[in-house]
Design a protein around this motif. Structure first.
Motif, PDB file in Angstrom:
ATOM      1  N   ALA B  63       0.849  -1.202   0.000  1.00 48.48           N
ATOM      2  CA  ALA B  63       0.000   0.000   0.000  1.00 48.48           C
ATOM      3  C   ALA B  63       0.874   1.237   0.000  1.00 48.48           C
ATOM      4  O   ALA B  63       0.512   2.275   0.553  1.00 48.48           O
ATOM      5  N   GLU B  66      -0.850   4.376  -1.389  1.00 41.69           N
ATOM      6  CA  GLU B  66      -1.904   5.005  -0.583  1.00 41.69           C
ATOM      7  C   GLU B  66      -1.364   5.530   0.734  1.00 41.69           C
ATOM      8  O   GLU B  66      -1.735   6.605   1.171  1.00 41.69           O
ATOM      9  N   SER B  67      -0.510   4.737   1.401  1.00 43.36           N
ATOM     10  CA  SER B  67      -0.113   5.151   2.746  1.00 43.36           C
ATOM     11  C   SER B  67       1.381   5.011   2.985  1.00 43.36           C
ATOM     12  O   SER B  67       1.825   5.002   4.126  1.00 43.36           O
ATOM     13  N   ASN B 459     -10.518   1.378  -2.102  1.00 41.31           N
ATOM     14  CA  ASN B 459      -9.845   1.068  -0.839  1.00 41.31           C
ATOM     15  C   ASN B 459     -10.712   0.317   0.176  1.00 41.31           C
ATOM     16  O   ASN B 459     -10.466   0.411   1.371  1.00 41.31           O
ATOM     17  N   ARG B 478      -8.715  -6.032  -1.620  1.00 42.16           N
ATOM     18  CA  ARG B 478      -8.747  -4.594  -1.378  1.00 42.16           C
ATOM     19  C   ARG B 478      -9.003  -3.952  -2.733  1.00 42.16           C
ATOM     20  O   ARG B 478      -8.325  -4.267  -3.711  1.00 42.16           O
ATOM     21  N   GLY B 480      -9.166  -1.252  -5.703  1.00 39.22           N
ATOM     22  CA  GLY B 480      -8.351  -0.145  -6.177  1.00 39.22           C
ATOM     23  C   GLY B 480      -9.296   0.902  -6.735  1.00 39.22           C
ATOM     24  O   GLY B 480     -10.472   0.944  -6.389  1.00 39.22           O
TER      25      GLY B 480
END
Ligand code: SF4
Lengths: 313, 529
Positions: B63, B66-67, B459, B478, B480
């Protein structure tokens, strides 16, 4: 002991008559799709629905080129759900000698709304519908059963197919005995399949399909084998083992690629871990499409391969 | 939150207050704990020892976009509470390492090594950190990182250079088998160390059929994922596809309509039927009782033809779809199904009688390939093999999905853990399967067969699960952006069960390996993906 014999007698003979007579296929069975190109207005929904890339198209101005690759098709029927001009047939005897024989390319000129598109050229395997299909068949459960002109053995084309197959069947023992001294030995190699093809290949040994009645056996070692039956898209990790197995076989030898994955890489195609089909590694003599091919489709492919071995020897 | 999960979650948040940063309730039976990586050993040990939690899946997710973090997920099944607790911990790309749990939770072994191979997160403190998912000749690539392209061209395979462990001693020799086997089965390598006849040690080398499936899931439209899921393990096509659909439906917050759930249940049971029958026959063959196998193959063929009549494909392919199933059944099809269950029952009973009347067959199967309940619990063995070794568990009963909440059935459990009991579990389950099918057909609800899916929120995470014929199958996803998944983790029960084969074969003779192997009948492709 007596119980065993009693049960066998009670059960009787269960062996399918194929290839002397057509295989029992349910009216629901999905075989290869058939495309009515002239009436195929918008190719996009069907191409988008196809998960394997068996259907693809390119547009250049008013000219559309559609390719349909039977080697990739899994007969899922999703294209037929999204395009009225495509319908699923029950044809399963699809083995071909050359990869190109499974590819169909149609070029046509797109017509205005309501009018019929003009087919410019059509190349590829025969038996494709070029005549108009009056109504969608697809997978609509309300329209079941053989539709006129498309059922197995109903069209002239199909009859010829069945007849030729029958003669292949009767010539089989003769050929096998001439070339191989009465028997063909097959070594099966799973080169990364999902094991779906294995479920059906194992079925060839069952009393229902009983491969041994043709003098065909599965053997444990490639050194005893005349034919390599290969499934799977050939994973990177199986490439070497596959080559080694092939190299251990005596000449003359045949390679049969089984299933959408074996024929073309199938839904996996070529990626970092797969090579995209058996012919990327070995010379392939026969391609048997299907996902997985049913036992009769496998049988047809094997019989076709024997013909090839005969002509080569 | 399910009432059963509440005390567990509050115990964990209390006890590990310093490290637990948040609790997210995604669904009533699916709770996520966000924690620091330091908390992993403690939380996992607490769940495993005190709350009887089972580590059902352990995986990583890139991830970084994203993070800016990798995430590790530890999914625990709490059977008594009928829920899942998912521990999520971040791993900074700068310190791409994580601590092994394998010494405390042996079930983590292969899954941790897979993360190391596919994500390049280095394992610390693992008793056996050798490569697992990627073979030793693979270059240093991490296929499940986002910056690795699906179609990357790698140098050709030069041959496996796996360092097997040495087994030495007087009269000890090694018997290598595979990856190409003598029968029509999938590829894998087995290295037996034997002293005379008995097996001292078995090393299993798999992942020959690794096909980049999880990577491929991230690169295709979500709907195409259903077809890909059908190709994870061909003999479990419908179970895998349904687990995938279940995950997507949970992420989208929709439920398949009652009729679709009923049809799913029947298809899952048909899949169980043909595989169990085939396995019973194959076990008989491996102890040279070929007649029984001939009858079993005959019955299996009947199920496959029924599958084709109901779904258009002999392996039930094409039937699953997001939100439900693709084909409804008409009265004549349902009639044929009913007639079939009626006819199969006496046929199957007579096959079982045939096998049970043969004392020499029983002699070969009983006490062969024993997996003790203790070892089974440590390794987290599930499914048929688990139930034959005392593990009373079945997702159909403990986490009802599809329409299993509407059927009454028994879960057979034995404690002896030998080949005979693994066969007996199958025999019992065939009977239960036919019963489930009859009950579902009886009360087949009317109505639609698919719920249209709204666009998936980005997400979103969700766990889908199905009790396949072999054991529990999990798909974790998960989403996208758009019509894509950012991750799809596939967990086939085989991955969990393979190490158990190495234990079960100890002390048995090499010629019994085929029958022991068959009694587990694990999927290579489901393991290797
Ligand atoms: S039937 Fe074949 S061509 Fe049509 S969508 Fe399925 S795989 Fe593609």
């Amino acid at each position: 002991m007596f119980d065993i014999i009693r049960k066998s007698l009670k059960t009787g003979i269960v062996t399918a008559k194929y290839p002397q007579s057509p295989a029992e296929v349910s009216s629901q069975a999905r075989g290869r799709p058939e495309i009515d190109f002239a009436h195929w207005k918008d190719a996009r929904p069907a191409v988008a629905a196809c998960a394997t890339g068996a259907l693809a198209f390119t547009d250049e101005g008013r000219e559309r080129t559609v390719t349909f690759d039977l080697a990739k098709c899994t007969f899922c029927g999703l294209c037929a759900e999204s395009a009225a001009a495509i319908r699923m047939t029950r044809q399963y005897e699809l083995a071909a000698r050359r990869r190109e024989d499974l590819k169909m390319v149609a070029r046509y000129e797109l017509a205005a709304e309501g009018a019929q598109s003009k087919l410019l050229s059509l190349s590829g395997p025969n038996g494709c519908a070029s005549e108009p299909i009056d109504s969608p068949h697809g997978c609509d459960p309300r329209r079941r059963g053989p539709s006129p002109g498309y059922a197995i053995g109903a069209s002239a084309n199909e009859e010829a197919r069945t007849a030729s197959l029958e003669s292949v069947g009767t010539q089989l023992n003769e050929r096998v005995s001439q070339v191989l001294g009465r028997s063909l030995h097959i070594r099966e190699v799973d080169a990364g399949s999902c094991n779906g093809c294995e479920v059906e290949i194992v079925g060839l040994n069952s009393p229902v399909y009983d491969l041994e009645r043709f003098g065909i056996h599965f053997v444990a070692s490639p050194r005893h084998a005349d034919m390599l039956l290969v499934t799977g898209p050939v994973s990177r990790n199986m490439e070497l083992a596959l080559r080694k197995t092939y190299n251990a076989m005596p000449e003359p030898r045949l390679v049969v690629a089984v299933g959408a994955c074996g024929c073309s890489g199938g839904i996996f195609g070529r990626n970092y871990a797969t090579l995209g089909g058996v012919d990327k590694v070995l010379p392939v003599d026969i391609y048997i499409p299907g996902c997985p091919p049913n036992p009769c489709a496998l049988l047809q492919g094997i019989l076709l391969a024997i013909g090839k071995l005969y002509s080569r020897a | 939150m399910l009432p059963g999960l509440e005390p567990i979650v509050s115990d964990l948040t209390e006890r590990f207050r310093a490290h637990v940063n948040g609790v997210r309730l995604e669904r009533a039976n699916e709770v996520y704990l966000d924690a620091d990586v330091e908390a992993v050993p403690g939380v996992c040990a607490r769940l495993y020892r005190n709350w009887n939690g089972r580590l059902v899946s352990l995986f990583a997710d890139d991830a970084r976009q994203e993070s800016a973090m990798f995430h590790l997920y530890y999914v625990f099944g709490l059977d008594a509470a009928h829920g899942f607790i998912v521990l999520r911990v971040p791993v900074a790309p700068g310190q791409a390492r994580f601590t092994s749990l394998s010494n405390a939770v042996p079930a983590a072994n292969w899954q941790e090594r897979e993360i190391q191979d596919l994500f390049g997160l280095k394992l610390e403190g693992h008793p056996n950190p050798r490569r697992c998912a990627l073979h030793d000749d693979w270059p240093e690539v991490y296929p499940l990182r986002k910056d690795f392209p699906l179609c990357a061209a790698l140098p050709p395979f030069q041959g496996e250079r796996h360092k097997f462990r040495n087994v030495e001693g007087e009269g000890v020799f090694q018997v290598p088998v595979g990856p190409v086997h003598a029968g029509i089965i999938e590829p894998g390598h087995f290295l037996f160390s034997v002293a005379g006849e008995p097996v001292l040690y078995l090393q299993i080398r798999l992942f020959y059929t690794h096909k980049g499936t999880e990577k491929l899931f991230e690169n295709i439209p979500v709907a195409h994922g259903v077809r890909l899921a059908e190709s994870i393990s061909g003999d479990s096509s419908f179970a895998h596809a349904t687990a995938f659909c279940h995950a997507i439906e949970r992420a989208a917050n929709v439920q398949a309509p009652p009729r679709a759930r009923a049809l799913r249940t029947i298809c899952l049971e048909l899949e169980r039927l043909y595989n169990h029958i085939a396995d019973i026959g194959a076990i008989a063959t491996d102890v040279a009782f070929a007649v029984a196998n001939a009858h079993a193959m005959r019955l299996k063929e009947r199920v496959l033809r029924l599958n084709e009549m109901l779904t258009g494909n002999r392996l039930l392919r094409g039937m699953a779809c997001l939100g439900g199933v693709r084909f409804d059944w008409e009265a004549d099809q349902i009639g044929a199904l009913k007639a079939f269950t009626g006819e199969l029952r006496p046929e199957f009973d007579s096959l079982v009688q045939l096998i049970q009347a043969s004392s020499s067959t029983r002699d070969r199967l009983e006490t062969t390939g024993i997996l003790t309940p203790e070892t089974a619990r440590d390794l987290g063995v599930v499914g048929i093999a688990g139930r034959a070794s005392g593990f009373d568990h079945d997702l159909r009963r403990d986490f009802p999905h599809a329409a299993y909440d509407r059927a009454r059935f028994l879960v057979p459990v034995y404690r002896q853990g030998d080949v005979l009991r693994r066969m007996q579990v199958r025999i019992d389950e065939v009977g239960e399967s036919l019963g489930i099918m009859d009950q579902i057909i009886q009360g087949l609800p009317p109505g639609g067969i698919a719920t249209p899916l709204p666009p998936l929120p980005p997400n979103a995470v969700a766990l889908g699960y199905v009790e396949g014929w072999r054991g529990e199958i999990f798909h974790w996803i998960r989403t996208g952006g758009g019509d894509r998944l950012a991750r799809c983790k596939v967990k086939d029960p085989s991955l969990q069960n393979w190490p158990a084969l190495s234990e079960a074969i100890l002390g048995n003779i090499v010629p019994d390996f085929p029958v022991v192997n068959k009694s587990f009948n694990l999927s290579y492709s489901g393991t290797d993906r």
